[in-house]
Design a protein around this motif. Structure first.
Motif, mmCIF file in Angstrom:
data_model
loop_
_atom_site.group_PDB
_atom_site.id
_atom_site.type_symbol
_atom_site.label_atom_id
_atom_site.label_comp_id
_atom_site.label_asym_id
_atom_site.label_seq_id
_atom_site.Cartn_x
_atom_site.Cartn_y
_atom_site.Cartn_z
ATOM 1 N N ALA A 5 51.743 71.931 20.826
ATOM 2 C CA ALA A 5 52.740 70.914 20.483
ATOM 3 C C ALA A 5 52.437 69.579 21.169
ATOM 4 O O ALA A 5 52.574 68.513 20.559
ATOM 5 N N GLU A 6 52.022 69.638 22.430
ATOM 6 C CA GLU A 6 51.670 68.402 23.143
ATOM 7 C C GLU A 6 50.456 67.736 22.513
ATOM 8 O O GLU A 6 50.421 66.507 22.360
ATOM 9 N N LEU B 295 48.012 63.538 18.951
ATOM 10 C CA LEU B 295 47.319 63.154 17.715
ATOM 11 C C LEU B 295 48.184 62.241 16.848
ATOM 12 O O LEU B 295 47.696 61.252 16.296
ATOM 13 N N ARG B 296 49.470 62.542 16.737
ATOM 14 C CA ARG B 296 50.371 61.656 15.973
ATOM 15 C C ARG B 296 50.389 60.264 16.589
ATOM 16 O O ARG B 296 50.389 59.257 15.887
ATOM 17 N N ALA B 297 50.412 60.198 17.920
ATOM 18 C CA ALA B 297 50.418 58.897 18.597
ATOM 19 C C ALA B 297 49.111 58.144 18.354
ATOM 20 O O ALA B 297 49.110 56.919 18.198
ATOM 21 N N GLU C 172 40.878 74.267 18.273
ATOM 22 C CA GLU C 172 40.554 73.011 17.615
ATOM 23 C C GLU C 172 41.853 72.318 17.253
ATOM 24 O O GLU C 172 42.839 72.952 16.868
ATOM 25 N N ALA C 173 41.824 71.006 17.403
ATOM 26 C CA ALA C 173 42.961 70.160 17.063
ATOM 27 C C ALA C 173 42.442 69.036 16.191
ATOM 28 O O ALA C 173 41.337 68.538 16.404
ATOM 29 N N GLY C 174 43.238 68.662 15.209
ATOM 30 C CA GLY C 174 42.789 67.572 14.364
ATOM 31 C C GLY C 174 43.834 67.131 13.365
ATOM 32 O O GLY C 174 44.992 67.546 13.408
ATOM 33 N N THR D 85 48.837 67.067 10.896
ATOM 34 C CA THR D 85 48.261 67.429 12.184
ATOM 35 C C THR D 85 48.115 68.945 12.217
ATOM 36 O O THR D 85 49.041 69.671 11.855
ATOM 37 N N ALA D 86 46.949 69.406 12.642
ATOM 38 C CA ALA D 86 46.690 70.850 12.717
ATOM 39 C C ALA D 86 46.107 71.158 14.094
ATOM 40 O O ALA D 86 45.081 70.601 14.475
#
Length: 167
Positions: free
Chosen positions: A56-57, A62-64, A116-118, A129-130
């Protein structure tokens, strides 16, 4: 440049890893974490004592970045461009194998943890966002089925989000 002041009560992440694994050096500690025949002490993966974050963080970060709120617009643009050069398509991007879908990603691997985050941009211009964090049963460098799970989970999540927005 002078070294930062030393806080005797503070143990750095790498120092703690060496201590937690009982290894004599950082290289030996990393080898131990990657060795499937060695039991890794549970503290090695304890996020309370590591430089860590939650999915979540990371999603909020990523949104920011995508909304130019994490830093200056130029710096955020640079971060997005860097994530767009992700050379590995075996994790997050594997869930979106289409020419009209763009996946921006950052992998993370430590021992048996594979993350992985992206951001996934679809052909219609929508972006999602994933962030998928996993821990495999083994610490092998190549675990294609474990890596593919990251893409599959991300795709299911994006599809569910799209369906919920259509309601």
């Amino acid at each position: 440049m002078a070294d930062p002041p030393h806080d005797p009560g503070h143990v750095g992440t790498f120092d703690r890893l060496v201590a937690d694994t009982g290894a004599g050096s950082l290289d030996a500690a990393m080898d131990r974490v990657a060795d499937n025949d060695t039991v890794v002490p549970p503290d090695v993966y304890d996020p309370a004592y590591k430089a860590s974050s939650t999915p979540a963080e990371i999603a909020r970060l990523l949104r920011a970045i995508w909304t130019d709120e994490a830093a200056s617009p130029g710096s955020c643009s640079f971060m997005r461009a860097a994530m767009g050069t992700q050379p590995w398509a075996h994790r997050l991007a594997s869930g979106f194998p289409y020419d009209d879908v763009t996946v921006y990603g950052k992998t993370g691997t430590f021992g048996s943890m594979r993350h992985e985050a992206g951001v996934v941009e679809l052909a219609d211009g929508s972006a999602y966002t994933a962030v998928v964090f996993t821990q495999a049963a083994r610490a092998d460098k190549k675990l294609p089925r474990a890596d593919a799970v990251i893409g599959a989970v991300a795709r299911v999540a994006v599809e569910e989000l799209r369906r919920s927005q259509d309601v």
